[in-house]
Design a protein around this motif. Structure first.
Motif, PDB file in Angstrom:
ATOM      1  N   SER A   5      19.094 -29.462   2.963  1.00 41.04           N
ATOM      2  CA  SER A   5      17.939 -30.735   2.699  1.00 41.04           C
ATOM      3  C   SER A   5      17.188 -30.570   3.916  1.00 41.04           C
ATOM      4  O   SER A   5      17.786 -30.878   5.286  1.00 41.04           O
ATOM      5  N   PRO A   6      15.882 -30.323   4.141  1.00 40.22           N
ATOM      6  CA  PRO A   6      15.007 -30.909   4.934  1.00 40.22           C
ATOM      7  C   PRO A   6      16.083 -32.449   6.195  1.00 40.22           C
ATOM      8  O   PRO A   6      16.000 -33.169   5.764  1.00 40.22           O
ATOM      9  N   LEU A   7      15.892 -31.627   7.311  1.00 40.77           N
ATOM     10  CA  LEU A   7      15.813 -32.905   8.218  1.00 40.77           C
ATOM     11  C   LEU A   7      14.220 -33.967   8.526  1.00 40.77           C
ATOM     12  O   LEU A   7      14.245 -35.347   8.690  1.00 40.77           O
ATOM     13  N   ILE A   8      13.246 -32.692   8.364  1.00 44.00           N
ATOM     14  CA  ILE A   8      11.755 -32.888   9.237  1.00 44.00           C
ATOM     15  C   ILE A   8      10.793 -32.709   8.194  1.00 44.00           C
ATOM     16  O   ILE A   8      11.059 -31.660   7.869  1.00 44.00           O
ATOM     17  N   GLU A   9       9.841 -33.174   7.528  1.00 40.41           N
ATOM     18  CA  GLU A   9       9.323 -32.522   6.420  1.00 40.41           C
ATOM     19  C   GLU A   9       7.725 -33.458   6.986  1.00 40.41           C
ATOM     20  O   GLU A   9       7.231 -34.441   7.031  1.00 40.41           O
ATOM     21  N   LEU A  10       6.797 -32.334   7.166  1.00 44.36           N
ATOM     22  CA  LEU A  10       5.701 -32.641   7.406  1.00 44.36           C
ATOM     23  C   LEU A  10       4.565 -31.978   6.594  1.00 44.36           C
ATOM     24  O   LEU A  10       4.467 -31.044   6.074  1.00 44.36           O
ATOM     25  N   ARG A  11       3.649 -33.085   5.841  1.00 41.78           N
ATOM     26  CA  ARG A  11       3.211 -32.299   4.334  1.00 41.78           C
ATOM     27  C   ARG A  11       2.002 -32.713   4.644  1.00 41.78           C
ATOM     28  O   ARG A  11       1.133 -34.239   4.517  1.00 41.78           O
ATOM     29  N   ASN A  12       0.936 -31.396   4.751  1.00 41.14           N
ATOM     30  CA  ASN A  12      -0.848 -31.734   4.880  1.00 41.14           C
ATOM     31  C   ASN A  12      -1.165 -32.636   5.886  1.00 41.14           C
ATOM     32  O   ASN A  12      -2.189 -33.556   5.893  1.00 41.14           O
ATOM     33  N   VAL A  13      -0.356 -32.587   7.286  1.00 35.58           N
ATOM     34  CA  VAL A  13      -0.350 -33.587   8.515  1.00 35.58           C
ATOM     35  C   VAL A  13      -1.972 -33.020   8.851  1.00 35.58           C
ATOM     36  O   VAL A  13      -1.940 -31.504   9.503  1.00 35.58           O
ATOM     37  N   SER A  14      -2.590 -33.972   9.209  1.00 35.27           N
ATOM     38  CA  SER A  14      -3.634 -33.246  10.095  1.00 35.27           C
ATOM     39  C   SER A  14      -3.759 -34.947  11.257  1.00 35.27           C
ATOM     40  O   SER A  14      -3.500 -36.385  10.791  1.00 35.27           O
ATOM     41  N   MET A  15      -4.197 -34.723  12.186  1.00 33.70           N
ATOM     42  CA  MET A  15      -4.525 -35.777  13.195  1.00 33.70           C
ATOM     43  C   MET A  15      -5.439 -35.583  13.625  1.00 33.70           C
ATOM     44  O   MET A  15      -6.156 -34.585  14.856  1.00 33.70           O
ATOM     45  N   ASP A  16      -6.718 -36.037  14.127  1.00 36.67           N
ATOM     46  CA  ASP A  16      -8.093 -36.584  15.198  1.00 36.67           C
ATOM     47  C   ASP A  16      -8.150 -37.738  15.857  1.00 36.67           C
ATOM     48  O   ASP A  16      -7.386 -38.419  15.397  1.00 36.67           O
ATOM     49  N   TYR A  17      -8.778 -37.152  17.216  1.00 40.85           N
ATOM     50  CA  TYR A  17      -9.151 -38.846  17.787  1.00 40.85           C
ATOM     51  C   TYR A  17     -10.376 -39.212  17.645  1.00 40.85           C
ATOM     52  O   TYR A  17     -10.519 -38.396  17.872  1.00 40.85           O
ATOM     53  N   GLY A  18     -10.713 -40.052  18.654  1.00 43.23           N
ATOM     54  CA  GLY A  18     -12.130 -40.292  18.781  1.00 43.23           C
ATOM     55  C   GLY A  18     -12.765 -40.962  17.034  1.00 43.23           C
ATOM     56  O   GLY A  18     -12.265 -40.614  16.052  1.00 43.23           O
ATOM     57  N   SER A  19     -14.216 -40.533  17.386  1.00 40.53           N
ATOM     58  CA  SER A  19     -15.174 -41.060  16.570  1.00 40.53           C
ATOM     59  C   SER A  19     -16.557 -40.651  16.400  1.00 40.53           C
ATOM     60  O   SER A  19     -16.410 -40.472  17.338  1.00 40.53           O
ATOM     61  N   GLY A  20     -16.920 -40.053  15.295  1.00 41.89           N
ATOM     62  CA  GLY A  20     -18.295 -39.257  15.428  1.00 41.89           C
ATOM     63  C   GLY A  20     -18.692 -38.431  16.543  1.00 41.89           C
ATOM     64  O   GLY A  20     -17.538 -37.494  16.472  1.00 41.89           O
ATOM     65  N   LYS A  21     -19.497 -38.228  16.807  1.00 34.06           N
ATOM     66  CA  LYS A  21     -19.571 -37.042  17.201  1.00 34.06           C
ATOM     67  C   LYS A  21     -18.779 -36.862  18.889  1.00 34.06           C
ATOM     68  O   LYS A  21     -18.062 -35.897  19.232  1.00 34.06           O
ATOM     69  N   ASP A  22     -17.617 -37.842  19.038  1.00 31.64           N
ATOM     70  CA  ASP A  22     -16.924 -37.839  20.100  1.00 31.64           C
ATOM     71  C   ASP A  22     -14.579 -36.860  19.122  1.00 31.64           C
ATOM     72  O   ASP A  22     -14.193 -37.233  19.535  1.00 31.64           O
ATOM     73  N   GLN A  23     -15.460 -37.107  17.906  1.00 34.39           N
ATOM     74  CA  GLN A  23     -14.848 -36.917  17.362  1.00 34.39           C
ATOM     75  C   GLN A  23     -13.682 -35.527  17.347  1.00 34.39           C
ATOM     76  O   GLN A  23     -14.766 -34.635  17.567  1.00 34.39           O
ATOM     77  N   MET A  24     -12.420 -35.580  17.585  1.00 33.36           N
ATOM     78  CA  MET A  24     -11.967 -34.234  17.689  1.00 33.36           C
ATOM     79  C   MET A  24     -10.628 -34.104  16.962  1.00 33.36           C
ATOM     80  O   MET A  24      -9.775 -34.773  16.759  1.00 33.36           O
TER      81      MET A  24
END
Length: 271
Positions: A5-24
């Motif tokens: 059985s998994p120790l770690i599960e990442l499910r559809n994980v996304s990560m962004d930084y900033g907002s608006g024009k500076d969003q990455m």
């Protein structure tokens, strides 16, 4: 591949930084499972989100979307069950070698005899028991990284996360540290996730290897490898670099280079 059985599960994980024009967007739709006692190496170009991925698993950051799960429960923050080894050894200069290793068990309230036993055990594992009374500034870079690894192991974590821990070492020290890490993984039965830029390092240590794309980071391909098991069976603990090894290595390099030079990838990274 480990079928537990998994120790770690990442499910559809996304990560962004900033907002608006500076969003990455750093990571996009990552799905990943890591089973107990896996040694997973993560490869990818600079800026592809490898360290962000590690920080999410460590609990230092929460994903913007998706779920990060450890032992069936959401990861809410840092936890001693998931120890982290950084590229630069983060040792406490006011403590000697032994007290650095025993810092975690001491903070957790274990009695002095148990802390001493744990510290001596892991110092012996890394071949530095004789150096236990030294100040950390007396140590070479490789020795400091050994102590940093022993300090994480002393907490008996379920998982060890390594963010390019050997990147600053010279070639010979790096090879010796790779052997040590492999031996400790086998002996202590930890689960390891290691970030590296070195394809040979990833292939020789990991039983699973993950290749990530240019930003925003996605998983391009996953390899199940047995070279680390082969090395454990040899007297010199070296990987046999055969024609299959070279074919896989070239395929990985081609995957990364093709992605870096892909117009679609370049446009996606600008969004």
């Amino acid at each position: 591949m480990n079928t537990q059985s998994p120790l770690i599960e990442l499910r559809n994980v996304s990560m962004d930084y900033g907002s608006g024009k500076d969003q990455m967007l750093a990571l996009e739709e990552i799905d990943l499972t890591i089973a107990p006692q896996d040694f997973v190496c993560v490869l990818g170009p600079s800026g592809c989100g490898k360290s962000t991925l590690m920080k999410i698993i460590a609990g230092y950051q929460q994903p913007t979307t998706g779920e990060a799960i450890f032992q069936g429960e959401p990861i809410q923050g840092p936890d001693w069950h998931r120890g982290v080894v950084f590229q630069s050894p983060t040792l406490y200069p006011w403590l000697n070698v032994k007290d650095n290793v025993g810092f975690g068990p001491n903070i957790r309230g274990l009695d002095k005899k148990e802390v001493d036993r744990i510290s001596d055990h892991f110092l012996e594992q890394i071949g530095m028991l004789k150096d236990k009374d030294k100040a950390v500034f007396e140590l070479s870079g490789g020795m400091r990284q050994r102590v940093a690894l022993a300090r994480v192991l002393a907490n008996r974590p379920e998982m060890i996360l390594m963010d390019e821990p050997l990147g600053a070492l010279d070639a010979l020290t790096r090879l010796n540290m790779q052997t040590l890490i492999r031996d400790l993984w086998q002996e202590n039965k930890n689960t390891v996730l290691m970030i590296t830029h070195d394809v040979d390092e990833a292939m020789s240590l990991g039983n699973r290897l993950i290749v990530m794309s240019k930003q925003p980071g996605k998983i391009i391909k996953t390899y199940d490898l047995d070279y680390t098991y082969q090395a454990l069976k040899t007297n010199n603990h070296r990987v046999n670099i055969d024609s299959t090894y070279l074919e896989i290595k070239n395929e990985i390099l081609d995957l990364i280079n093709t992605d870096l030079n892909s117009p679609a990838s370049i446009e996606t990274s600008k969004k």
